[in-house]
Design an enzyme around this catalytic site. Structure first.
Site, mmCIF file in Angstrom:
data_model
loop_
_atom_site.group_PDB
_atom_site.id
_atom_site.type_symbol
_atom_site.label_atom_id
_atom_site.label_comp_id
_atom_site.label_asym_id
_atom_site.label_seq_id
_atom_site.Cartn_x
_atom_site.Cartn_y
_atom_site.Cartn_z
ATOM 1 N N ARG A 56 2.181 -0.302 -10.554
ATOM 2 C CA ARG A 56 2.848 0.473 -10.173
ATOM 3 C C ARG A 56 4.146 0.875 -9.327
ATOM 4 O O ARG A 56 4.072 2.432 -9.031
ATOM 5 C CB ARG A 56 2.605 -0.528 -8.190
ATOM 6 N N ASP A 91 7.335 1.575 -2.554
ATOM 7 C CA ASP A 91 7.294 2.832 -3.278
ATOM 8 C C ASP A 91 8.783 3.568 -2.417
ATOM 9 O O ASP A 91 9.350 3.211 -1.279
ATOM 10 C CB ASP A 91 6.104 3.938 -3.160
ATOM 11 N N HIS A 106 10.494 -4.640 2.829
ATOM 12 C CA HIS A 106 9.421 -5.066 1.966
ATOM 13 C C HIS A 106 9.942 -5.434 0.598
ATOM 14 O O HIS A 106 9.292 -5.438 -0.531
ATOM 15 C CB HIS A 106 8.127 -5.340 2.362
ATOM 16 N N CYS A 114 18.047 -10.007 -9.632
ATOM 17 C CA CYS A 114 18.252 -11.739 -10.356
ATOM 18 C C CYS A 114 17.921 -12.108 -10.457
ATOM 19 O O CYS A 114 18.410 -12.682 -8.813
ATOM 20 C CB CYS A 114 19.775 -11.601 -11.377
ATOM 21 N N CYS A 117 21.247 -15.438 -10.153
ATOM 22 C CA CYS A 117 22.826 -14.806 -9.638
ATOM 23 C C CYS A 117 22.623 -13.498 -8.521
ATOM 24 O O CYS A 117 23.906 -13.115 -7.992
ATOM 25 C CB CYS A 117 23.858 -14.093 -11.280
ATOM 26 N N CYS A 133 19.388 -10.914 -16.906
ATOM 27 C CA CYS A 133 20.299 -10.376 -15.974
ATOM 28 C C CYS A 133 21.258 -9.621 -16.670
ATOM 29 O O CYS A 133 21.953 -10.380 -17.105
ATOM 30 C CB CYS A 133 20.435 -11.313 -14.912
ATOM 31 N N CYS A 136 24.473 -11.977 -15.505
ATOM 32 C CA CYS A 136 24.555 -13.458 -15.663
ATOM 33 C C CYS A 136 24.140 -13.610 -16.824
ATOM 34 O O CYS A 136 23.472 -14.917 -17.754
ATOM 35 C CB CYS A 136 23.698 -14.399 -15.072
ATOM 36 N N SER A 174 -2.402 -2.116 8.345
ATOM 37 C CA SER A 174 -3.219 -2.644 8.805
ATOM 38 C C SER A 174 -2.556 -3.490 10.028
ATOM 39 O O SER A 174 -3.989 -3.960 10.731
ATOM 40 C CB SER A 174 -3.871 -3.248 8.403
ATOM 41 N N ALA A 216 -3.537 10.569 7.496
ATOM 42 C CA ALA A 216 -1.913 10.458 7.756
ATOM 43 C C ALA A 216 -1.292 12.590 7.490
ATOM 44 O O ALA A 216 -0.650 13.217 8.353
ATOM 45 C CB ALA A 216 -0.627 9.505 6.934
HETATM 46 C C1 BV8 Z 1 7.932 -13.948 6.863
HETATM 47 C C2 BV8 Z 1 5.007 -6.835 -1.217
HETATM 48 C C3 BV8 Z 1 9.191 -15.839 7.436
HETATM 49 C C4 BV8 Z 1 5.875 -5.469 -1.884
HETATM 50 C C5 BV8 Z 1 4.497 -8.405 0.949
HETATM 51 C C6 BV8 Z 1 -0.121 -16.996 9.753
HETATM 52 C C7 BV8 Z 1 -0.155 -16.244 10.900
HETATM 53 C C8 BV8 Z 1 0.860 -14.744 10.554
HETATM 54 C C9 BV8 Z 1 2.231 -15.014 10.338
HETATM 55 C C10 BV8 Z 1 1.944 -15.329 7.889
HETATM 56 C C11 BV8 Z 1 0.622 -16.458 8.897
HETATM 57 N N1 BV8 Z 1 0.730 -17.325 7.191
HETATM 58 C C12 BV8 Z 1 1.869 -17.290 6.841
HETATM 59 C C13 BV8 Z 1 2.343 -16.273 7.700
HETATM 60 C C14 BV8 Z 1 4.051 -15.373 7.642
HETATM 61 C C15 BV8 Z 1 3.364 -13.614 6.106
HETATM 62 C C16 BV8 Z 1 1.966 -12.975 6.851
HETATM 63 O O1 BV8 Z 1 1.959 -12.017 7.852
HETATM 64 N N2 BV8 Z 1 1.091 -13.651 6.334
HETATM 65 C C17 BV8 Z 1 -0.370 -12.875 6.741
HETATM 66 C C18 BV8 Z 1 -0.748 -12.545 5.897
HETATM 67 C C19 BV8 Z 1 -0.866 -13.715 7.759
HETATM 68 N N3 BV8 Z 1 4.213 -13.090 6.263
HETATM 69 C C20 BV8 Z 1 5.678 -13.038 4.911
HETATM 70 O O2 BV8 Z 1 5.301 -14.046 5.036
HETATM 71 C C21 BV8 Z 1 6.584 -12.011 5.418
HETATM 72 N N4 BV8 Z 1 7.698 -13.349 5.885
HETATM 73 O O3 BV8 Z 1 7.335 -13.979 7.593
HETATM 74 O O4 BV8 Z 1 9.114 -14.748 6.099
HETATM 75 C C22 BV8 Z 1 10.058 -14.755 8.210
HETATM 76 C C23 BV8 Z 1 10.067 -13.764 9.354
HETATM 77 C C24 BV8 Z 1 11.069 -13.452 9.847
HETATM 78 C C25 BV8 Z 1 12.286 -14.356 10.239
HETATM 79 C C26 BV8 Z 1 12.488 -14.893 9.536
HETATM 80 C C27 BV8 Z 1 11.187 -16.041 8.742
HETATM 81 C C28 BV8 Z 1 7.132 -11.206 3.765
HETATM 82 C C29 BV8 Z 1 5.827 -10.714 4.225
HETATM 83 C C30 BV8 Z 1 6.135 -9.553 3.378
HETATM 84 C C31 BV8 Z 1 4.709 -9.299 1.634
HETATM 85 N N5 BV8 Z 1 5.059 -8.854 1.128
HETATM 86 N N6 BV8 Z 1 4.053 -7.244 -0.122
HETATM 87 C C32 BV8 Z 1 5.156 -5.476 -2.722
HETATM 88 O O5 BV8 Z 1 3.514 -6.077 -3.470
HETATM 89 O O6 BV8 Z 1 4.358 -4.486 -2.030
HETATM 90 S S1 BV8 Z 1 2.843 -7.675 2.166
HETATM 91 C C33 BV8 Z 1 1.766 -6.172 1.916
HETATM 92 O O7 BV8 Z 1 1.236 -5.523 2.813
HETATM 93 C C34 BV8 Z 1 2.858 -4.868 1.144
HETATM 94 O O8 BV8 Z 1 4.533 -4.781 1.641
HETATM 95 C C35 BV8 Z 1 2.307 -4.170 2.374
HETATM 96 O O9 BV8 Z 1 3.086 -3.186 2.724
HETATM 97 C C36 BV8 Z 1 1.978 -4.567 3.937
HETATM 98 C C37 BV8 Z 1 1.201 -4.440 5.142
HETATM 99 O O10 BV8 Z 1 -0.160 -3.595 3.844
HETATM 100 P P1 BV8 Z 1 0.165 -2.482 4.905
HETATM 101 O O11 BV8 Z 1 0.831 -1.235 4.691
HETATM 102 O O12 BV8 Z 1 -0.436 -2.411 6.394
HETATM 103 O O13 BV8 Z 1 -1.510 -1.935 3.524
HETATM 104 P P2 BV8 Z 1 -2.846 -2.088 4.301
HETATM 105 O O14 BV8 Z 1 -3.609 -1.573 3.160
HETATM 106 O O15 BV8 Z 1 -3.189 -3.299 5.436
HETATM 107 O O16 BV8 Z 1 -3.419 -0.624 5.542
HETATM 108 C C38 BV8 Z 1 -3.116 -0.195 5.158
HETATM 109 C C39 BV8 Z 1 -3.797 0.822 6.274
HETATM 110 O O17 BV8 Z 1 -3.708 2.648 6.216
HETATM 111 C C40 BV8 Z 1 -5.427 0.698 6.837
HETATM 112 O O18 BV8 Z 1 -4.969 0.449 8.377
HETATM 113 C C41 BV8 Z 1 -5.660 2.362 6.089
HETATM 114 O O19 BV8 Z 1 -6.746 2.558 7.914
HETATM 115 C C42 BV8 Z 1 -4.212 3.252 6.323
HETATM 116 N N7 BV8 Z 1 -4.469 4.552 6.337
HETATM 117 C C43 BV8 Z 1 -5.357 4.168 4.700
HETATM 118 N N8 BV8 Z 1 -5.727 5.172 4.206
HETATM 119 C C44 BV8 Z 1 -5.452 6.278 4.758
HETATM 120 C C45 BV8 Z 1 -4.408 5.439 5.659
HETATM 121 N N9 BV8 Z 1 -3.767 6.085 7.090
HETATM 122 C C46 BV8 Z 1 -3.770 7.007 7.760
HETATM 123 N N10 BV8 Z 1 -4.394 8.417 6.087
HETATM 124 C C47 BV8 Z 1 -4.459 7.880 5.305
HETATM 125 N N11 BV8 Z 1 -4.828 8.303 3.987
#
Ligand code: BV8
Length: 225
Positions: A56, A91, A106, A114, A117, A133, A136, A174, A216
């Site tokens: 990526r 990105d 994110h 690291c 550390c 790292c 460290c 999404s 978009a």
């Molecule tokens: C947290 C890593 C605690 C980097 C990512 C049960 C219920 C609710 C929540 C949870 C649950 N179980 C667990 C959770 C929490 C969990 C979560 O939400 N899980 C989900 C699956 C249910 N969340 C976490 O763990 C987060 N941390 O909650 O910590 C906390 C929080 C706050 C305070 C204290 C403690 C951490 C979440 C981060 C995870 N890391 N990525 C990487 O690899 O990139 S997530 C990953 O999904 C990416 O970051 C990405 O950005 C993100 C969201 O996806 P989208 O960007 O929406 O992309 P997607 O493909 O889904 O959608 C694209 C959209 O674009 C579509 O709608 C499409 O129609 C549209 N599209 C397509 N083409 C176009 C377009 N639109 C316009 N033009 C186009 N051309």
């Protein structure tokens, strides 16, 4: 002075050639989330996870910002101090489009961290489990991205921005990942106008007062004008 908060997701970078997560054939279709975007997955198979992010990072380095990124950069430059741009994307296309401030909740593909550390440095194009790292020397380097179960970056800036928003605009996401997916509802509850710009209705489409659907690179410049 209208306070605008913008949240972007993978959809804003789709037309720059970067894969989204949940569209047909998206990134998650090729890998289980648990295997490549959780700390447990990284502990289990760091080589797989580094290869996932190396691919990526290379793709992102080849990509160029599209008119949607450029329109948001123009908006922020023309309204200094009024626009807070939050992205779920790792990105660097918003930076390269010229957005003056980008909050990567994110994390970033272009950063290395690291796990021993907490030292951060610019990621080499290719990262491997044996990399040490520079601070460290532990062989504990990982991409500086926020995995599931980890706390997103920037809450100390994001939360006040959401609380003070007059307008909240969600672009190319999404609405399935929290806490980002709850931002629209939060802002609306505090009296902000909420707008969704996406290819099609998101999971949280009901949280928006207004919506424009389409690619978009077309609908974002139209909305910003
Ligand atoms: C947290 C890593 C605690 C980097 C990512 C049960 C219920 C609710 C929540 C949870 C649950 N179980 C667990 C959770 C929490 C969990 C979560 O939400 N899980 C989900 C699956 C249910 N969340 C976490 O763990 C987060 N941390 O909650 O910590 C906390 C929080 C706050 C305070 C204290 C403690 C951490 C979440 C981060 C995870 N890391 N990525 C990487 O690899 O990139 S997530 C990953 O999904 C990416 O970051 C990405 O950005 C993100 C969201 O996806 P989208 O960007 O929406 O992309 P997607 O493909 O889904 O959608 C694209 C959209 O674009 C579509 O709608 C499409 O129609 C549209 N599209 C397509 N083409 C176009 C377009 N639109 C316009 N033009 C186009 N051309």
């Amino acid at each position: 002075m209208e306070k605008i908060v913008i949240l972007t997701g993978a959809g804003i970078s789709a037309e720059s050639g970067l894969g989204t997560f949940r569209d047909e054939g998206g990134l998650w279709a090729q890998h289980a989330i648990e295997d490549v975007a959780t700390p447990e997955g990284f502990a289990r198979d760091p080589d797989l996870v580094h290869r996932f992010y190396n691919a990526r990072r290379a793709q992102a380095a080849e990509a160029t910002p599209n008119p949607a990124h450029l329109a948001l950069a123009r908006l922020a430059r023309e309204h200094p101090g009024e626009v807070t741009l939050i992205t779920q994307n790792v990105d660097d296309l918003h930076h390269r489009a010229g957005s003056p401030q980008v909050l990567q909740m994110h994390g970033t593909l272009m950063g290395a961290l690291c796990a021993a550390c907490d030292h951060r440095w610019p990621a080499p194009l290719v990262m491997q489990p044996a990399d040490r790292c520079p601070a460290c020397a532990a062989p504990a380097t990982r991409p500086d991205v926020v995995w599931f179960g980890e706390i997103p970056y920037g809450a100390e800036v994001i939360d006040p921005a959401l609380n003070g928003a007059d307008l909240f605009v969600s672009i190319g996401t999404s609405g399935q990942v929290y806490p980002a997916a709850a931002y629209a509802q939060h802002c609306r509850r505090l009296g902000a106008r909420t707008v969704e710009l996406n290819l099609e209705p998101s999971e949280n489409a009901r949280d928006f007062d207004e919506a424009h659907y389409g690619p978009a690179s077309k609908i974002v410049p139209e909305f910003v004008e």
